[in-house]
Design a protein around this motif. Sequence first.
Motif, PDB file in Angstrom:
ATOM      1  N   SER A  57     -30.842 -46.600  20.910  1.00 52.33           N
ATOM      2  CA  SER A  57     -30.771 -47.655  22.046  1.00 52.33           C
ATOM      3  C   SER A  57     -29.517 -47.138  23.001  1.00 52.33           C
ATOM      4  CB  SER A  57     -30.652 -49.098  21.639  1.00 52.33           C
ATOM      5  OG  SER A  57     -29.463 -49.366  20.973  1.00 52.33           O
ATOM      6  N   PRO A  58     -28.582 -46.596  22.647  1.00 53.38           N
ATOM      7  CA  PRO A  58     -27.375 -46.180  23.650  1.00 53.38           C
ATOM      8  C   PRO A  58     -27.959 -45.415  24.652  1.00 53.38           C
ATOM      9  CG  PRO A  58     -26.635 -46.098  21.420  1.00 53.38           C
ATOM     10  CD  PRO A  58     -27.937 -46.383  21.171  1.00 53.38           C
ATOM     11  N   GLY A  59     -27.886 -45.931  26.071  1.00 58.82           N
ATOM     12  CA  GLY A  59     -28.407 -45.017  27.083  1.00 58.82           C
ATOM     13  C   GLY A  59     -29.723 -45.679  27.361  1.00 58.82           C
ATOM     14  N   TYR A  60     -30.531 -45.379  26.412  1.00 57.58           N
ATOM     15  CA  TYR A  60     -32.093 -45.744  26.931  1.00 57.58           C
ATOM     16  C   TYR A  60     -32.144 -47.001  26.943  1.00 57.58           C
ATOM     17  CZ  TYR A  60     -32.504 -40.873  24.811  1.00 57.58           C
ATOM     18  OH  TYR A  60     -32.395 -39.668  24.454  1.00 57.58           O
ATOM     19  N   LYS A  61     -31.307 -47.966  26.327  1.00 57.46           N
ATOM     20  CA  LYS A  61     -31.695 -49.442  26.662  1.00 57.46           C
ATOM     21  C   LYS A  61     -31.405 -49.982  28.067  1.00 57.46           C
ATOM     22  CE  LYS A  61     -26.917 -50.949  25.374  1.00 57.46           C
ATOM     23  NZ  LYS A  61     -25.978 -51.396  24.327  1.00 57.46           N
ATOM     24  N   TYR A  62     -30.803 -49.062  29.193  1.00 59.34           N
ATOM     25  CA  TYR A  62     -30.683 -49.454  30.513  1.00 59.34           C
ATOM     26  C   TYR A  62     -31.762 -49.131  31.233  1.00 59.34           C
ATOM     27  CZ  TYR A  62     -25.739 -49.777  28.899  1.00 59.34           C
ATOM     28  OH  TYR A  62     -24.677 -50.116  28.312  1.00 59.34           O
ATOM     29  N   VAL A  63     -32.927 -48.416  30.800  1.00 59.90           N
ATOM     30  CA  VAL A  63     -33.867 -47.590  31.648  1.00 59.90           C
ATOM     31  C   VAL A  63     -34.714 -48.687  32.168  1.00 59.90           C
ATOM     32  CG1 VAL A  63     -36.017 -46.158  31.761  1.00 59.90           C
ATOM     33  CG2 VAL A  63     -33.609 -45.469  30.502  1.00 59.90           C
ATOM     34  N   ALA A  64     -35.213 -49.674  31.005  1.00 53.66           N
ATOM     35  CA  ALA A  64     -35.963 -50.896  31.592  1.00 53.66           C
ATOM     36  C   ALA A  64     -35.464 -51.556  32.757  1.00 53.66           C
ATOM     37  CB  ALA A  64     -36.596 -51.772  30.345  1.00 53.66           C
ATOM     38  N   PRO A  65     -34.136 -52.403  32.301  1.00 51.14           N
ATOM     39  CA  PRO A  65     -33.626 -53.119  33.425  1.00 51.14           C
ATOM     40  C   PRO A  65     -33.365 -52.502  34.743  1.00 51.14           C
ATOM     41  CG  PRO A  65     -32.116 -53.314  31.065  1.00 51.14           C
ATOM     42  CD  PRO A  65     -33.239 -52.113  31.173  1.00 51.14           C
ATOM     43  N   SER A 272     -27.495 -36.091  26.916  1.00 52.17           N
ATOM     44  CA  SER A 272     -26.222 -35.489  27.389  1.00 52.17           C
ATOM     45  C   SER A 272     -25.778 -36.348  28.533  1.00 52.17           C
ATOM     46  CB  SER A 272     -26.368 -34.061  27.769  1.00 52.17           C
ATOM     47  OG  SER A 272     -27.394 -33.951  28.787  1.00 52.17           O
ATOM     48  N   ASP A 273     -26.181 -37.606  28.547  1.00 50.01           N
ATOM     49  CA  ASP A 273     -25.688 -38.337  29.694  1.00 50.01           C
ATOM     50  C   ASP A 273     -24.220 -38.685  29.662  1.00 50.01           C
ATOM     51  OD1 ASP A 273     -24.925 -41.083  31.176  1.00 50.01           O
ATOM     52  OD2 ASP A 273     -26.985 -40.739  31.624  1.00 50.01           O
ATOM     53  N   PRO A 274     -23.215 -38.143  30.347  1.00 49.45           N
ATOM     54  CA  PRO A 274     -21.744 -38.230  30.109  1.00 49.45           C
ATOM     55  C   PRO A 274     -21.338 -39.649  30.047  1.00 49.45           C
ATOM     56  CG  PRO A 274     -22.409 -36.547  32.000  1.00 49.45           C
ATOM     57  CD  PRO A 274     -23.519 -37.294  31.858  1.00 49.45           C
TER      58      PRO A 274
END
Length: 288
Positions: A57-65, A272-274
């Motif tokens: 979930s780190p990083g990816y949990k922000y896509v839907a919001p 690789s999202d910084p």
Amino acid sequence: MSVKSAHTARFVAAGVVAALAVATAAPAGAAAPTVDPGVSKTEIVIGTTTPLTGPASPGYKYVAPAAQAYFDYVNANGGINGRKIKYVVADDAYNPALTKKATNQLILRDKIFAMFGALGTPSHSAVVTDLNRRGIPDVFVNTGFSGFDDAKRYPTTFPYFPSYTVEAKSMAFYIQGDAALNAKTKCLFYQDGEFGDNAMAGFTAAGLSFTTTTSYSSGQQVAPFTAQVTKLKSAGCDLVVFFGVTSATAQLLGTAAKAGFRPTWMITSVGSDPSVLGASLGAATNTL
């Protein structure tokens, strides 16, 4: 929030709004179209499965919001042909078994018109056949697995990422064109399954070989990658190419730092999202 993830989500959301506008428009004087599930006079229901929780979930949990924020903007400005977008988000924790359950609920309970931006290669692989069998539009799949880009097999699925195979070929081209990188002892670390298979196929097609390879299974990143890092370090790797999710990247870098292993790293775009990686790496290593 990851700026990269949010920007990408908004861009893709804009694309699906345009597609929905076309899908729900009817020319003047045309006969009333057959009503599709999830489409009424007032709303269009779309759904997604994504890891809001769990090790990926780190990083990816922000896509839907981020996508929801764009849909809120569209709704506040009249919607699509007078219809508001209802966006139903289901947390599958990047677990194919949960993806199946969540997708069934989206189809049978929420009556979605389309699946939008479903995230994850192993998770979406578990449901893509059923979505196509039912004729449900499956748009902007949030993975680079090349297998989804098969119009004959999956006619209602529309990816938008360049495939991991293409990305691996591009990385190989870059390495081979840089004398210093190409001279290094090159090694590959990848996620098991279609994700890693795509990467290896791309590197093979580009003629790039590795001194050694190692892998991890999805979810394994909750613990240090001690065995894998030991193998890479013992092989004398000084360029490590990594194909995995962001949380696994953080675990890899944290484990390597503790082991005193400091090669040059080359990491896939989806891992690789910084901004996300910095926060995750701090949690993994107790240092920033």
